[in-house]
Design a protein around this motif. Structure first.
Motif, mmCIF file in Angstrom:
data_model
loop_
_atom_site.group_PDB
_atom_site.id
_atom_site.type_symbol
_atom_site.label_atom_id
_atom_site.label_comp_id
_atom_site.label_asym_id
_atom_site.label_seq_id
_atom_site.Cartn_x
_atom_site.Cartn_y
_atom_site.Cartn_z
ATOM 1 N N SER A 268 0.808 -1.214 0.000
ATOM 2 C CA SER A 268 0.000 0.000 0.000
ATOM 3 C C SER A 268 0.844 1.269 0.000
ATOM 4 O O SER A 268 0.301 2.366 -0.008
ATOM 5 C CB SER A 268 -0.962 0.031 1.202
ATOM 6 O OG SER A 268 -2.062 0.847 0.882
ATOM 7 N N GLY B 16 -2.147 12.093 0.746
ATOM 8 C CA GLY B 16 -3.333 11.334 0.365
ATOM 9 C C GLY B 16 -4.514 11.607 1.285
ATOM 10 O O GLY B 16 -5.619 11.912 0.825
ATOM 11 N N ALA B 17 -4.292 11.503 2.575
ATOM 12 C CA ALA B 17 -5.391 11.698 3.524
ATOM 13 C C ALA B 17 -5.932 13.127 3.446
ATOM 14 O O ALA B 17 -7.134 13.360 3.567
ATOM 15 C CB ALA B 17 -4.924 11.374 4.936
ATOM 16 N N GLU C 46 -8.241 13.191 0.578
ATOM 17 C CA GLU C 46 -9.541 12.595 0.915
ATOM 18 C C GLU C 46 -10.430 13.629 1.589
ATOM 19 O O GLU C 46 -11.623 13.758 1.272
ATOM 20 C CB GLU C 46 -9.351 11.413 1.874
ATOM 21 C CG GLU C 46 -8.656 10.220 1.261
ATOM 22 C CD GLU C 46 -8.251 9.207 2.337
ATOM 23 O OE1 GLU C 46 -8.898 9.155 3.404
ATOM 24 O OE2 GLU C 46 -7.274 8.476 2.116
ATOM 25 N N ASP D 145 -10.470 6.292 -3.882
ATOM 26 C CA ASP D 145 -9.158 6.437 -3.259
ATOM 27 C C ASP D 145 -8.141 5.892 -4.252
ATOM 28 O O ASP D 145 -8.002 4.683 -4.423
ATOM 29 C CB ASP D 145 -9.114 5.665 -1.937
ATOM 30 C CG ASP D 145 -7.756 5.780 -1.250
ATOM 31 O OD1 ASP D 145 -6.749 5.974 -1.950
ATOM 32 O OD2 ASP D 145 -7.704 5.658 -0.012
ATOM 33 N N ALA E 178 -4.865 6.188 -4.251
ATOM 34 C CA ALA E 178 -3.475 6.088 -3.775
ATOM 35 C C ALA E 178 -2.775 4.893 -4.410
ATOM 36 O O ALA E 178 -1.559 4.879 -4.559
ATOM 37 C CB ALA E 178 -3.439 5.981 -2.259
ATOM 38 N N ASN F 222 -1.855 9.758 -4.967
ATOM 39 C CA ASN F 222 -0.679 10.000 -4.145
ATOM 40 C C ASN F 222 0.504 10.149 -5.079
ATOM 41 O O ASN F 222 1.071 9.145 -5.517
ATOM 42 C CB ASN F 222 -0.441 8.831 -3.184
ATOM 43 C CG ASN F 222 -1.271 8.938 -1.924
ATOM 44 O OD1 ASN F 222 -2.410 9.377 -1.971
ATOM 45 N ND2 ASN F 222 -0.701 8.553 -0.810
ATOM 46 N N HIS G 48 3.313 10.989 -4.348
ATOM 47 C CA HIS G 48 4.500 10.446 -3.670
ATOM 48 C C HIS G 48 4.478 8.922 -3.607
ATOM 49 O O HIS G 48 5.383 8.331 -3.046
ATOM 50 C CB HIS G 48 4.659 11.066 -2.276
ATOM 51 C CG HIS G 48 3.402 11.045 -1.459
ATOM 52 N ND1 HIS G 48 2.361 11.900 -1.703
ATOM 53 C CD2 HIS G 48 3.017 10.281 -0.430
ATOM 54 C CE1 HIS G 48 1.393 11.657 -0.834
ATOM 55 N NE2 HIS G 48 1.754 10.676 -0.049
ATOM 56 N N LYS G 49 3.479 8.284 -4.140
ATOM 57 C CA LYS G 49 3.577 6.833 -4.286
ATOM 58 C C LYS G 49 3.763 6.486 -5.759
ATOM 59 O O LYS G 49 4.773 5.972 -6.177
ATOM 60 C CB LYS G 49 2.308 6.149 -3.749
ATOM 61 C CG LYS G 49 2.229 6.171 -2.241
ATOM 62 C CD LYS G 49 0.957 5.516 -1.734
ATOM 63 C CE LYS G 49 0.893 5.663 -0.215
ATOM 64 N NZ LYS G 49 -0.426 5.290 0.318
HETATM 65 C C1 LIG Z 1 -1.138 5.702 1.471
HETATM 66 C C2 LIG Z 1 -2.567 5.649 1.313
HETATM 67 C C3 LIG Z 1 -3.398 6.699 1.765
HETATM 68 C C4 LIG Z 1 -2.890 7.869 2.570
HETATM 69 O O1 LIG Z 1 -1.918 8.641 1.940
HETATM 70 P P1 LIG Z 1 -0.979 9.615 2.788
HETATM 71 O O2 LIG Z 1 -0.201 10.379 1.787
HETATM 72 O O3 LIG Z 1 -0.130 8.734 3.654
HETATM 73 O O4 LIG Z 1 -1.860 10.497 3.622
HETATM 74 C C5 LIG Z 1 -4.746 6.610 1.506
HETATM 75 N N1 LIG Z 1 -5.269 5.555 0.862
HETATM 76 C C6 LIG Z 1 -4.510 4.523 0.427
HETATM 77 C C7 LIG Z 1 -5.139 3.378 -0.298
HETATM 78 C C8 LIG Z 1 -3.141 4.530 0.641
HETATM 79 O O5 LIG Z 1 -2.397 3.505 0.224
#
Ligand SMILES: *Cc1c(COP(=O)(O)O)cnc(C)c1O
Length: 476
Positions: free
Chosen positions: A69, A130-131, A134, A236, A238, A260, A262-263
């Motif tokens: 994740s 990410g949060a 949201e 979501d 992310a 995200n 950053h992901k």
């Molecule tokens: C990482 C993640 C988030 C939260 O992202 P942050 O940048 O850590 O706030 C939300 N939803 C999913 C599915 C994630 O993997």
């Protein structure tokens, strides 16, 4: 040893050039009365200190990092080079727009490309994570209903396979959270969803692929159930690393999404940022977006949408993260973006299939970018827990997968290899996982003791949670 403990009075490294302009001090009442606790050491000692710390930590440049994740993939250095260009780093957020047209173009182009990837119409780059995204997405949903005078919608539906931040964000936005159970197949239980859908529902938040690594096969039905009751659908995103360039949330009926950067889009993370959680939406929500959208062709300018929810972060968000994302998208291009996702999915399935004769998979199906194993059986048979296996991995130079998450799986280990790992790395990791499994049968005790080769060995997790030391106490 902390840097403060290495400090010796009078030592120092002169790094700050002498001030060239007259020094103006604040008034006495505004000056601090005690001296700052700054470590005093030479430049050489300082450099060694941080090199030592860097050696103690584990990053994607050290080895395999399958933290589910979190998408801990390799971030191409060219993205860093672009983000380091002086035209991007040497500017001020209050500079007149006509002097930073290039930066506005970066935001505008990134918005265009990410909207194309997600199937959305507009996007804000203000959210810092990410949060945070949201939360913004939910405020958009709220503004939408309120603006229509529809005030009875107080609930957000959140499947139990959602990321933990989803219910938290919904609660922060002032909604009550209704958890929707998953069926035995790991997907949203449609009957339960139908039963919960009503005219008090503001929307649904779906993590897809969900936290067990599955793409919900009923996704079109899910969004239409929610739309039929007048709610909006939040994606979501992310975990977009699993689907980018292949399917678009906008085409699946979603009205709003966060990503995200950053992901998925190449910004190093772990250790706290900066991140970026842009929010994309369909045009029915665009008028509520935060300010600082970019408009114009020849002459670009920042605009604030008519019924904007306002600012949710200062200025334009973490701009340099957007520069990295744009570089990443442009270097991969139309072919490379879906290929990255496909390889992420391939790598996860490869590893899963090389392990599933030993380890119990939580869901024995084709997975997306990650898979979840349940070590409950192993623990029952040998006493070796998910934690012990994770610690054993550390002794082999591998960062543990995400542990004890998702909560719906007992003794969970959630493995996300990412597309940037070679077959050799995956094979090595598989060999380590298999060796640890065998060792659990013959020498469980050694796994209870692991890790033994890391700078810090087994921690007292309970003690750390119960009596956290959150602050360094200076002697004087
Ligand atoms: C990482 C993640 C988030 C939260 O992202 P942050 O940048 O850590 O706030 C939300 N939803 C999913 C599915 C994630 O993997």
């Amino acid at each position: 040893m902390l840097i403060f403990e290495k400090s010796r009075p009078g030592r120092g490294a002169l790094l700050i050039p002498e001030c060239e302009v007259p020094v103006t001090l604040p008034e006495d009442k505004d000056l601090r009365q005690t001296s700052l606790h700054l470590p005093e050491m030479t430049e050489g000692e300082l450099s060694r200190h941080y090199t030592e710390l860097a050696k103690k930590s584990h990053g994607v440049n050290d080895g395999f990092y399958p933290l589910g994740s979190c998408t801990m993939k390799y971030n191409p250095k060219v993205d860093e080079d672009m983000a380091a260009l002086p035209g991007f780093t040497q500017i001020h957020p209050l500079q007149p727009e006509h002097t930073v047209q290039g930066c506005l173009e970066v935001l505008q182009t990134a918005e265009k490309l990410l909207c194309e990837i997600t199937g959305m119409d507009h996007m804000t780059f203000q959210p810092a994570a990410g949060a945070h995204g949201e939360f913004v997405g939910l405020l958009l949903i709220k503004a939408y209903h309120t603006h229509r005078g529809d005030t009875k919608r107080t609930k957000i539906l959140v499947p139990d396979s959602a990321h933990g931040t989803n219910p938290a964000s919904a609660a922060m936005a002032g909604y009550s959270v209704v958890s929707i159970p998953s069926g035995a197949d790991g997907c949203v239980d449609l009957e339960k969803l139908r039963a919960a859908a009503g005219d008090d529902v503001a929307g649904l938040m779906l993590t897809n692929p969900n936290t067990v690594g599955l793409f919900d096969k009923n996704i079109l039905e899910i969004t239409s159930i929610v739309h039929e009751c007048g709610g909006l659908c939040y994606y979501d995103g992310a975990n977009l690393n699993a689907v980018m360039g292949t399917v678009r949330p906008g085409d699946m009926g979603f009205d709003v999404i966060h990503l995200n950067l950053h992901k998925t889009f190449s910004t190093p993370h772990g250790g706290g940022g900066p991140g970026s959680g842009p929010v994309g939406c369909k045009s029915c929500l665009s008028e509520f977006l935060p300010s600082c959208l970019v408009e114009g062709e020849e002459k670009k300018t920042f605009v604030k949408p008519e019924h904007s929810i306002g600012e949710i972060k200062e200025f334009y968000g973490n701009f340099l993260v957007v520069v990295r994302a744009l570089t990443y998208i442009l270097t991969l291009g139309r072919e490379g973006i879906p290929e990255a996702s496909q390889n992420a999915v391939l790598n996860a399935n490869y590893m899963m299939n090389k392990l599933k004769d030993l380890y119990t998979m939580a869901y024995d199906e084709v997975c997306m970018h990650e898979f979840v194993m349940s070590l409950s059986d192993l623990k029952k048979a040998t006493g070796v827990s998910a934690m012990d296996i994770a610690k054993g991995l550390l002794d082999n130079g591998i960062h543990p997968p995400t542990m004890y998450f998702p909560l719906v799986v007992g003794e969970a280990l959630m493995v996300e290899p990412t597309e940037t790992e070679s077959k050799e790395t995956l094979d090595e990791a598989v060999a380590v996982f298999r060796e640890l499994y065998e060792r659990a049968q013959t020498d469980a005790e050694s796994l209870h003791q692991a890790p033994v080769t890391t700078p810090v060995t087994r921690l007292d997790e309970v003690g750390a949670a119960r009596h956290p030391v959150l602050r360094y106490v200076f002697e004087s």
